[in-house]
Motif scaffolding. Structure first.
Motif, short mmCIF file in Angstrom:
data_model
loop_
_atom_site.label_atom_id
_atom_site.label_comp_id
_atom_site.label_asym_id
_atom_site.label_seq_id
_atom_site.Cartn_x
_atom_site.Cartn_y
_atom_site.Cartn_z
N LYS A 133 49.95 20.32 41.97
CA LYS A 133 51.36 20.12 41.64
C LYS A 133 51.54 18.99 40.63
CE LYS A 133 52.98 22.04 46.00
NZ LYS A 133 53.85 21.89 47.19
N LEU A 134 50.68 17.99 40.72
CA LEU A 134 50.75 16.88 39.77
C LEU A 134 50.54 17.38 38.35
CD1 LEU A 134 51.06 13.84 39.29
CD2 LEU A 134 48.59 13.61 39.64
N ARG A 135 49.66 18.37 38.17
CA ARG A 135 49.45 18.93 36.84
C ARG A 135 50.72 19.58 36.30
NH1 ARG A 135 44.25 20.41 38.86
NH2 ARG A 135 44.98 22.53 39.33
N TRP A 136 51.47 20.24 37.18
CA TRP A 136 52.74 20.81 36.73
C TRP A 136 53.72 19.70 36.36
CZ3 TRP A 136 53.69 23.67 42.00
CH2 TRP A 136 52.63 24.56 42.26
N PHE A 137 53.91 18.78 37.30
CA PHE A 137 54.91 17.74 37.13
C PHE A 137 54.64 16.88 35.90
CE2 PHE A 137 55.24 17.59 42.08
CZ PHE A 137 55.83 18.84 42.08
N SER A 138 53.34 16.66 35.61
CA SER A 138 52.96 15.79 34.49
C SER A 138 53.10 16.48 33.14
CB SER A 138 51.52 15.30 34.67
OG SER A 138 51.38 14.57 35.87
N ASN A 139 53.33 17.76 33.14
CA ASN A 139 53.47 18.53 31.91
C ASN A 139 54.90 18.39 31.39
OD1 ASN A 139 53.84 20.71 30.01
ND2 ASN A 139 51.99 21.67 30.86
N VAL A 140 55.06 17.80 30.22
CA VAL A 140 56.40 17.56 29.67
C VAL A 140 57.15 18.87 29.48
CG1 VAL A 140 57.68 16.63 27.71
CG2 VAL A 140 55.66 15.43 28.56
N ALA A 141 56.46 19.91 29.03
CA ALA A 141 57.10 21.21 28.83
C ALA A 141 57.65 21.75 30.16
CB ALA A 141 56.12 22.21 28.22
N PHE A 142 56.94 21.50 31.25
CA PHE A 142 57.42 21.93 32.56
C PHE A 142 58.73 21.24 32.90
CE2 PHE A 142 57.75 21.32 37.15
CZ PHE A 142 57.62 22.60 37.62
N ARG A 143 58.78 19.92 32.71
CA ARG A 143 60.01 19.18 33.03
C ARG A 143 61.15 19.60 32.11
NH1 ARG A 143 56.16 14.87 33.13
NH2 ARG A 143 57.11 13.77 31.37
N GLU B 32 63.48 12.86 26.00
CA GLU B 32 62.34 13.64 25.50
C GLU B 32 61.32 13.88 26.60
OE1 GLU B 32 58.70 13.38 22.18
OE2 GLU B 32 60.28 11.84 22.22
N TYR B 33 60.99 12.84 27.35
CA TYR B 33 59.92 12.96 28.35
C TYR B 33 60.43 13.25 29.76
CZ TYR B 33 56.63 11.47 24.80
OH TYR B 33 55.86 11.42 23.66
N LEU B 34 61.72 13.06 30.00
CA LEU B 34 62.36 13.45 31.25
C LEU B 34 61.66 12.94 32.52
CD1 LEU B 34 63.40 17.12 30.37
CD2 LEU B 34 64.86 15.09 30.46
N PRO B 35 61.41 11.66 32.63
CA PRO B 35 60.95 11.15 33.92
C PRO B 35 62.01 11.36 34.99
CG PRO B 35 61.57 9.35 32.46
CD PRO B 35 61.59 10.58 31.63
N VAL B 36 63.27 11.38 34.57
CA VAL B 36 64.38 11.79 35.43
C VAL B 36 65.18 12.84 34.67
CG1 VAL B 36 64.49 9.57 36.63
CG2 VAL B 36 65.91 9.95 34.61
N PHE C 261 60.54 14.18 39.40
CA PHE C 261 59.26 14.60 39.97
C PHE C 261 58.36 13.39 40.17
CE2 PHE C 261 60.72 18.46 37.78
CZ PHE C 261 60.59 19.39 38.81
N ASN C 262 57.51 13.48 41.16
CA ASN C 262 56.55 12.41 41.43
C ASN C 262 55.38 12.51 40.45
OD1 ASN C 262 54.91 10.44 42.52
ND2 ASN C 262 55.30 11.04 44.65
N LEU C 263 55.30 11.56 39.53
CA LEU C 263 54.28 11.59 38.49
C LEU C 263 53.10 10.66 38.80
CD1 LEU C 263 56.65 11.45 35.35
CD2 LEU C 263 55.88 13.44 36.66
N ASN C 264 53.00 10.26 40.05
CA ASN C 264 52.01 9.25 40.44
C ASN C 264 50.60 9.85 40.52
OD1 ASN C 264 50.64 7.08 41.70
ND2 ASN C 264 52.56 6.40 42.62
N GLN C 265 49.68 9.32 39.72
CA GLN C 265 48.29 9.79 39.72
C GLN C 265 47.40 8.99 40.67
OE1 GLN C 265 46.57 10.62 35.82
NE2 GLN C 265 48.59 10.40 34.88
#
Length: 604
Positions: free
Chosen positions: A343-353, A562-566, A324-328
């Motif tokens: 959408k950034l709020r969703w993507f930035s949520n670790v629980a969402f990923r 843990e944080y799933l950037p990918v 996901f694009n996590l760019n603020q």
């Protein structure tokens, strides 16, 4: 790490040279993995092949240059025609002597002295000495007027400094490092080039560019390409084929003193269609072909009667993932956010990923898309790497569990409407666009399943395979994307992927900064875990104790999971079919079938 252009070609499974790993022979294996024969008269060519000690292979397109310093694309000829001070064993992945017969390392790990093999020669018979090594590094790879991806792989530490290189005598070269750098030996596989041929090309032309930049292009007569590898270029016909002839001055000899390679000639047929390659292999007009899930069953049925062997190297190196694009950040000129703030709020949520990771049915993906010829992937490191952390040793995994996914979403403030559609806490329907490169059948099938899997937890995915160039533009220029499905080629050295995890790395694909020359973003932020990942990679490169290195990269792998950037998906098995007439094949997922081409023989 490589320049960005090289990375995107890796992402979309477009092969290129071995500079990623810095291992020239690794590239040969990757290039020769998809092997076939074509020609104007296949029957005549097959008859000719039977009387000549040669192996006929294939590539998907014409080479772009015959200059290894300038190469950014593939196919290229350098795994056959050039070598470096070191090389990599295709089975063990260990660094082994190449043009250098040995090396010594100082106690402080800052000085490396390489001793060249005696009586090395170029393919034109001229001596290869320490002068060529110093010239190659100081005047070519380190030359800022020469745009080469190799320079990135040679940079050391956080400062990106380069080693100092100097000649001690005709056979000894000293490299002095600015700081300890564990991956250094692997970087010394860069191709060494001939000073007596190329020094004169470093003069500026009338346009201010070095003549070197137009040297050894694909119009250059083959006899002008002077190398040091097992083969030398002997002929090239655009869109048809390349011929390579045994280099009579190649340094390798067997235990009885016989010169290697044993195979006199290598032919690369240029075949743009993989379907055509399959037909030609089945008709007996080629020596090998990559085995995919689509053609495995057919080829397996023909294996015995058509005199070939399908080699299985296990899980292929590399990774395939969605991110996901996590760019603020915001565009400085328009102040428009890179990503829709909702959408950034969703993507930035670790629980969402994490919920997305739990919702992906990897077993179904393996069975349907890979026809059982794949394996779940949980780490960003290749399974062949000595630094790979397995789930059994503590790597977190996300086995298919849609109920767990829903629990995570609900606990994070999401909710469901009466149609079982996922909404955020403000009532916005959760929907995003997933892109991948069009034409990659495997990626398109994976994307379709991701769409289906996420629909089962109420998320709507608009899956859009798009043209390669359009995708590159989104991921490097506009940064206008929400979620992508791409991948990396792999290797055994973690530091080769440092640019993915460095916050300002050119390959930081989940939170990309603007490229040099572009207007910087406003408000781009780096998360604490994101910075820690970058720091771990710097520490890993500086640490020379192997056990401590393993601990550092284990921590990095756990942090990614843990944080799933990918979000990692699955890997195919690495398989190739090779004619039984080719003797001495030692197949591996890292090396492929032809990493040791110098010691292969032909049995008619």
């Amino acid at each position: 790490m490589q320049l960005l252009s090289n990375y995107w070609r890796r992402c979309f499974a477009i092969p290129r040279s071995g500079s990623l790993t810095g291992i020239a022979l690794t590239f040969v294996c990757a290039i020769l993995c998809a092997i076939a024969l074509s020609g104007c008269n296949p029957a005549q060519f097959k008859s000719q092949a039977a009387s000549v000690n040669q192996v006929v292979l294939s590539v998907l397109s014409d080479p772009k240059t015959f200059n290894p310093v300038l190469s950014t694309e593939s196919p290229n000829i350098f795994g056959l025609t050039f070598e470096g001070l070191t090389t990599q064993n295709g089975i063990t992945a260990m660094v082994e002597p190449g043009l250098a017969e040995s090396w010594k390392i100082s106690e402080d790990k800052l000085r490396f002295i390489f001793t060249l093999r005696p009586d090395l020669k170029w393919s034109d018979g001229q001596p290869l000495t320490a002068d060529d090594v110093v010239f190659t590094y100081n005047e070519l790879y380190y030359n800022e007027k020469i745009p080469t991806s190799a320079r990135d792989t040679l940079r050391i530490g956080k400062s990106g400094a380069l080693a100092q290189v100097r000649k001690l005598d005709d056979r000894q070269v000293e490299f002095t490092l600015p700081e300890p750098f564990a991956p250094f030996l692997r970087t010394t596989s860069q191709e060494i080039l001939p000073a007596h041929i190329l020094r004169s090309t470093l003069k500026e032309e009338s346009d201010g560019n070095l003549r070197f930049l137009s040297t050894w292009n694909t119009n250059t007569p083959p006899e002008k390409i002077i190398g040091n590898g097992p083969y030398q270029l002997a002929g090239y016909t655009t869109s048809e084929r390349l011929f390579f002839q045994k280099n009579p001055y190649y340094w390798r000899k067997d235990a009885q003193g016989n010169s290697q390679p044993y195979i006199e000639r290598v032919v690369w047929e240029i075949v743009e269609s993989q379907d055509t390659s399959l037909l030609k292999f089945r008709s007996g007009n080629l020596d090998s072909i990559s085995v995919s899930p689509d053609n495995f069953e057919l080829l397996k049925q023909e294996e015995n009667r058509n005199n070939f062997t399908i080699y299985n190297g296990g899980q292929a190196p590399g990774t395939t993932f969605m991110a996901f694009n996590l760019n603020q950040g915001r565009n400085a000129d328009t102040q428009k956010p890179v990503v829709d703030p909702i959408k950034l709020r969703w993507f930035s949520n670790v629980a969402f990923r994490q919920a997305v990771a739990y919702s992906l049915n990897r077993d179904r993906m393996i069975n349907n898309t890979f026809r059982g010829l794949g394996a779940p992937q949980n780490s960003h490191l290749s399974i062949q790497s000595p630094y790979y952390l397995s789930p059994e040793k503590g790597l977190p995994v996300y086995d298919y569990n849609p109920e767990k996914a829903k629990e995570l979403l609900l606990s994070a403030g999401f909710k469901y409407n009466e149609r079982n559609e996922l909404l955020d806490q403000d009532g916005n329907r959760v929907r995003f666009t997933l892109i991948t490169n069009a034409g990659n059948k495997i990626r398109e099938a994976m994307g379709a399943q991701i769409k289906q899997d996420l629909s089962e937890i109420g998320i709507t995915v608009d899956f859009q395979p798009i043209a390669f160039n359009a995708m590159v533009a989104k991921l490097t220029d506009s940064l206008d994307w929400e979620c992508h499905l791409i991948g990396f080629t792999g290797g055994v050295e973690p530091n080769n992927g440092a640019n993915l995890w460095a916050p300002d790395g050119r390959l930081h694909v989940f939170n990309q900064s603007r490229q040099p020359g572009q207007t910087p973003l406003v408000g781009r932020k780096i998360a604490d875990w994101e910075q820690k990942l970058g720091d771990l990679y710097v520490q890993g490169a500086q640490e020379l104790d192997e056990e401590k290195r393993k601990a550092i990269y284990s921590e990095a792998q756990k942090l990614v999971q843990e944080y799933l950037p990918v979000i990692h998906l699955v890997n195919p098995l690495s398989m190739s079919a090779v004619r039984d007439r080719i003797q001495g094949v030692q197949y591996s997922a890292i090396g492929g079938a032809f990493w040791n081409i110098y010691e292969l023989t032909i049995s008619e």
